[in-house]
Design a protein around this motif. Structure first.
Motif, PDB file in Angstrom:
ATOM      1  N   GLN A  43       9.458  25.543  62.573  1.00  0.00           N
ATOM      2  CA  GLN A  43       9.321  24.616  61.456  1.00  0.00           C
ATOM      3  C   GLN A  43      10.543  23.698  61.400  1.00  0.00           C
ATOM      4  O   GLN A  43      11.688  24.158  61.489  1.00  0.00           O
ATOM      5  CB  GLN A  43       9.173  25.369  60.126  1.00  0.00           C
ATOM      6  CG  GLN A  43       8.823  24.466  58.975  1.00  0.00           C
ATOM      7  CD  GLN A  43       8.375  25.194  57.725  1.00  0.00           C
ATOM      8  OE1 GLN A  43       8.295  26.422  57.699  1.00  0.00           O
ATOM      9  NE2 GLN A  43       8.088  24.438  56.685  1.00  0.00           N
ATOM     10  N   ALA A  44      10.291  22.400  61.264  1.00  0.00           N
ATOM     11  CA  ALA A  44      11.364  21.406  61.251  1.00  0.00           C
ATOM     12  C   ALA A  44      11.562  20.771  59.871  1.00  0.00           C
ATOM     13  O   ALA A  44      12.656  20.335  59.550  1.00  0.00           O
ATOM     14  CB  ALA A  44      11.079  20.321  62.279  1.00  0.00           C
ATOM     15  N   LEU A  45      10.496  20.679  59.076  1.00  0.00           N
ATOM     16  CA  LEU A  45      10.580  20.108  57.730  1.00  0.00           C
ATOM     17  C   LEU A  45       9.912  21.045  56.747  1.00  0.00           C
ATOM     18  O   LEU A  45       8.880  21.644  57.055  1.00  0.00           O
ATOM     19  CB  LEU A  45       9.891  18.742  57.674  1.00  0.00           C
ATOM     20  CG  LEU A  45      10.461  17.621  58.541  1.00  0.00           C
ATOM     21  CD1 LEU A  45       9.574  16.379  58.461  1.00  0.00           C
ATOM     22  CD2 LEU A  45      11.880  17.279  58.137  1.00  0.00           C
ATOM     23  N   TRP A  46      10.493  21.150  55.557  1.00  0.00           N
ATOM     24  CA  TRP A  46       9.970  22.037  54.532  1.00  0.00           C
ATOM     25  C   TRP A  46       9.670  21.262  53.258  1.00  0.00           C
ATOM     26  O   TRP A  46      10.580  20.698  52.635  1.00  0.00           O
ATOM     27  CB  TRP A  46      11.007  23.110  54.179  1.00  0.00           C
ATOM     28  CG  TRP A  46      11.133  24.226  55.154  1.00  0.00           C
ATOM     29  CD1 TRP A  46      10.571  25.468  55.051  1.00  0.00           C
ATOM     30  CD2 TRP A  46      11.870  24.226  56.381  1.00  0.00           C
ATOM     31  NE1 TRP A  46      10.919  26.223  56.145  1.00  0.00           N
ATOM     32  CE2 TRP A  46      11.708  25.488  56.980  1.00  0.00           C
ATOM     33  CE3 TRP A  46      12.634  23.282  57.050  1.00  0.00           C
ATOM     34  CZ2 TRP A  46      12.292  25.830  58.183  1.00  0.00           C
ATOM     35  CZ3 TRP A  46      13.214  23.613  58.251  1.00  0.00           C
ATOM     36  CH2 TRP A  46      13.040  24.872  58.800  1.00  0.00           C
ATOM     37  N   ASP A  47       8.424  21.198  52.873  1.00  0.00           N
ATOM     38  CA  ASP A  47       7.998  20.724  51.559  1.00  0.00           C
ATOM     39  C   ASP A  47       8.677  19.421  51.112  1.00  0.00           C
ATOM     40  O   ASP A  47       9.247  19.345  50.032  1.00  0.00           O
ATOM     41  CB  ASP A  47       8.241  21.837  50.535  1.00  0.00           C
ATOM     42  CG  ASP A  47       7.495  21.590  49.233  1.00  0.00           C
ATOM     43  OD1 ASP A  47       6.434  20.943  49.277  1.00  0.00           O
ATOM     44  OD2 ASP A  47       7.991  22.033  48.175  1.00  0.00           O
ATOM     45  N   VAL A  48       8.596  18.404  51.946  1.00  0.00           N
ATOM     46  CA  VAL A  48       9.214  17.110  51.639  1.00  0.00           C
ATOM     47  C   VAL A  48       8.305  16.330  50.688  1.00  0.00           C
ATOM     48  O   VAL A  48       7.122  16.159  50.957  1.00  0.00           O
ATOM     49  CB  VAL A  48       9.447  16.288  52.928  1.00  0.00           C
ATOM     50  CG1 VAL A  48       9.995  14.900  52.594  1.00  0.00           C
ATOM     51  CG2 VAL A  48      10.363  17.019  53.886  1.00  0.00           C
ATOM     52  N   SER A  49       8.872  15.858  49.609  1.00  0.00           N
ATOM     53  CA  SER A  49       8.172  14.979  48.677  1.00  0.00           C
ATOM     54  C   SER A  49       9.094  13.809  48.376  1.00  0.00           C
ATOM     55  O   SER A  49      10.260  14.013  48.028  1.00  0.00           O
ATOM     56  CB  SER A  49       7.821  15.720  47.386  1.00  0.00           C
ATOM     57  OG  SER A  49       6.847  16.715  47.646  1.00  0.00           O
ATOM     58  N   LEU A  50       8.561  12.604  48.546  1.00  0.00           N
ATOM     59  CA  LEU A  50       9.399  11.421  48.430  1.00  0.00           C
ATOM     60  C   LEU A  50       8.512  10.216  48.148  1.00  0.00           C
ATOM     61  O   LEU A  50       7.434  10.085  48.720  1.00  0.00           O
ATOM     62  CB  LEU A  50      10.154  11.215  49.759  1.00  0.00           C
ATOM     63  CG  LEU A  50      11.116  10.067  49.916  1.00  0.00           C
ATOM     64  CD1 LEU A  50      12.340  10.267  49.027  1.00  0.00           C
ATOM     65  CD2 LEU A  50      11.564   9.975  51.372  1.00  0.00           C
ATOM     66  N   THR A  51       8.969   9.351  47.268  1.00  0.00           N
ATOM     67  CA  THR A  51       8.288   8.084  47.012  1.00  0.00           C
ATOM     68  C   THR A  51       9.169   6.965  47.538  1.00  0.00           C
ATOM     69  O   THR A  51      10.349   6.898  47.212  1.00  0.00           O
ATOM     70  CB  THR A  51       8.047   7.890  45.497  1.00  0.00           C
ATOM     71  OG1 THR A  51       7.252   8.970  45.021  1.00  0.00           O
ATOM     72  CG2 THR A  51       7.351   6.573  45.221  1.00  0.00           C
ATOM     73  N   ILE A  52       8.591   6.095  48.364  1.00  0.00           N
ATOM     74  CA  ILE A  52       9.328   4.946  48.906  1.00  0.00           C
ATOM     75  C   ILE A  52       8.642   3.690  48.392  1.00  0.00           C
ATOM     76  O   ILE A  52       7.496   3.408  48.740  1.00  0.00           O
ATOM     77  CB  ILE A  52       9.341   4.970  50.448  1.00  0.00           C
ATOM     78  CG1 ILE A  52       9.971   6.278  50.944  1.00  0.00           C
ATOM     79  CG2 ILE A  52      10.080   3.753  50.989  1.00  0.00           C
ATOM     80  CD1 ILE A  52       9.890   6.478  52.450  1.00  0.00           C
ATOM     81  N   PRO A  53       9.341   2.926  47.539  1.00  0.00           N
ATOM     82  CA  PRO A  53       8.737   1.705  46.998  1.00  0.00           C
ATOM     83  C   PRO A  53       8.669   0.591  48.035  1.00  0.00           C
ATOM     84  O   PRO A  53       9.463   0.559  48.980  1.00  0.00           O
ATOM     85  CB  PRO A  53       9.668   1.321  45.841  1.00  0.00           C
ATOM     86  CG  PRO A  53      10.906   2.104  46.009  1.00  0.00           C
ATOM     87  CD  PRO A  53      10.660   3.201  46.984  1.00  0.00           C
ATOM     88  N   GLU A  54       7.725  -0.324  47.854  1.00  0.00           N
ATOM     89  CA  GLU A  54       7.657  -1.484  48.747  1.00  0.00           C
ATOM     90  C   GLU A  54       8.885  -2.353  48.522  1.00  0.00           C
ATOM     91  O   GLU A  54       9.564  -2.242  47.503  1.00  0.00           O
ATOM     92  CB  GLU A  54       6.374  -2.276  48.520  1.00  0.00           C
ATOM     93  CG  GLU A  54       6.290  -2.935  47.164  1.00  0.00           C
ATOM     94  CD  GLU A  54       4.999  -3.717  46.975  1.00  0.00           C
ATOM     95  OE1 GLU A  54       4.898  -4.392  45.944  1.00  0.00           O
ATOM     96  OE2 GLU A  54       4.111  -3.690  47.842  1.00  0.00           O
ATOM     97  N   GLN A  55       9.174  -3.214  49.497  1.00  0.00           N
ATOM     98  CA  GLN A  55      10.296  -4.151  49.411  1.00  0.00           C
ATOM     99  C   GLN A  55      11.621  -3.445  49.108  1.00  0.00           C
ATOM    100  O   GLN A  55      12.414  -3.893  48.284  1.00  0.00           O
ATOM    101  CB  GLN A  55      10.027  -5.215  48.333  1.00  0.00           C
ATOM    102  CG  GLN A  55       8.768  -6.011  48.539  1.00  0.00           C
ATOM    103  CD  GLN A  55       8.856  -6.927  49.755  1.00  0.00           C
ATOM    104  OE1 GLN A  55       9.858  -7.575  49.964  1.00  0.00           O
ATOM    105  NE2 GLN A  55       7.814  -6.943  50.564  1.00  0.00           N
ATOM    106  N   SER A  56      11.844  -2.302  49.763  1.00  0.00           N
ATOM    107  CA  SER A  56      13.068  -1.541  49.521  1.00  0.00           C
ATOM    108  C   SER A  56      13.665  -1.081  50.838  1.00  0.00           C
ATOM    109  O   SER A  56      13.014  -1.121  51.876  1.00  0.00           O
ATOM    110  CB  SER A  56      12.778  -0.327  48.631  1.00  0.00           C
ATOM    111  OG  SER A  56      12.003   0.628  49.336  1.00  0.00           O
ATOM    112  N   VAL A  57      14.904  -0.656  50.768  1.00  0.00           N
ATOM    113  CA  VAL A  57      15.581  -0.043  51.900  1.00  0.00           C
ATOM    114  C   VAL A  57      15.876   1.393  51.504  1.00  0.00           C
ATOM    115  O   VAL A  57      16.436   1.645  50.441  1.00  0.00           O
ATOM    116  CB  VAL A  57      16.900  -0.780  52.250  1.00  0.00           C
ATOM    117  CG1 VAL A  57      17.653  -0.052  53.345  1.00  0.00           C
ATOM    118  CG2 VAL A  57      16.617  -2.216  52.642  1.00  0.00           C
ATOM    119  N   THR A  58      15.472   2.314  52.343  1.00  0.00           N
ATOM    120  CA  THR A  58      15.704   3.728  52.092  1.00  0.00           C
ATOM    121  C   THR A  58      16.477   4.296  53.268  1.00  0.00           C
ATOM    122  O   THR A  58      16.118   4.060  54.416  1.00  0.00           O
ATOM    123  CB  THR A  58      14.364   4.483  51.939  1.00  0.00           C
ATOM    124  OG1 THR A  58      13.640   3.894  50.848  1.00  0.00           O
ATOM    125  CG2 THR A  58      14.589   5.962  51.664  1.00  0.00           C
TER     126      THR A  58
END
Length: 195
Positions: A43-58
């Motif tokens: 397993q490489a990722l665990w339970d990732v939750s994320l919101t990325i808005p448009e017109q943004s830099v993350t």
């Protein structure tokens, strides 16, 4: 265990009063919910939750091997090319699950472009590297391809350095120039998202 914990980063930001700016009327571009990822049994990722808005830099920040690249490759399903991988959870682009059976992968990868950490110019001329994507998309008019190449090379801050060498091999560029060429090549298909 060096695992990127996005929920921990978001929680820390909330506790410190540094919540991401969402702005009035800003739409969500990517919504990731409960996403976990495996390479075979690992397993490489665990339970990732994320919101990325448009017109943004993350920005994703973490130590080597913590899952940043795995997560990014999940956003345009590049991990599908690796045998034995699987995931759970949801990744929505403009409200549509990118792992839905009806999703066209070519269209998804056109919409969600990627520039890799190590530059990988095609063994073609500088011009042909930038024109490749538009040509695949059906653009064949030389003048239009030249305009696209100039716009994208300018956008990647490379035009002034290569404008007189467009027909030279891209493999002769310096490392920094090669990386900017790859950015220009990714911009040439007008992606909605650039990873």
């Amino acid at each position: 265990m060096s695992t990127l914990s996005y929920s921990a980063i978001i929680s820390e930001r909330t506790l410190n009063g540094r919540e991401p700016s969402t702005g009035t009327g800003v739409q969500t571009k990517f919504l990731v919910r409960g996403m976990s990822f495996w390479y075979g049994p690992k397993q490489a990722l665990w339970d990732v939750s994320l919101t990325i808005p448009e017109q943004s830099v993350t920005a994703l920040i973490g130590p080597s091997g913590c899952g940043k690249s795995t997560f990014l490759r999940s956003l345009n399903r590049m991990n599908d090319l690796i045998e034995g991988t699987h995931h759970t959870g949801d990744i929505l682009l403009d409200g549509v699950d990118i792992y839905d059976r009806g999703v066209n992968l070519v269209d998804l990868r056109r919409r969600v472009g990627m520039v890799f950490q190590k530059p990988n110019p095609f063994p073609k001329s500088v011009f042909e590297n930038v024109a490749y994507g538009p040509r695949v998309a059906g653009v064949h008019d030389r003048a239009r391809l030249m305009a696209i190449a100039e716009r994208c090379l300018r956008g990647a801050a490379l035009w002034d350095e290569v404008k007189d060498r467009l027909n030279d091999s891209a493999l002769n560029l310096s490392g920094g120039q090669a990386q900017r060429l790859c950015i220009a090549r990714a911009l040439a298909t007008d992606p909605e998202v650039l990873l």
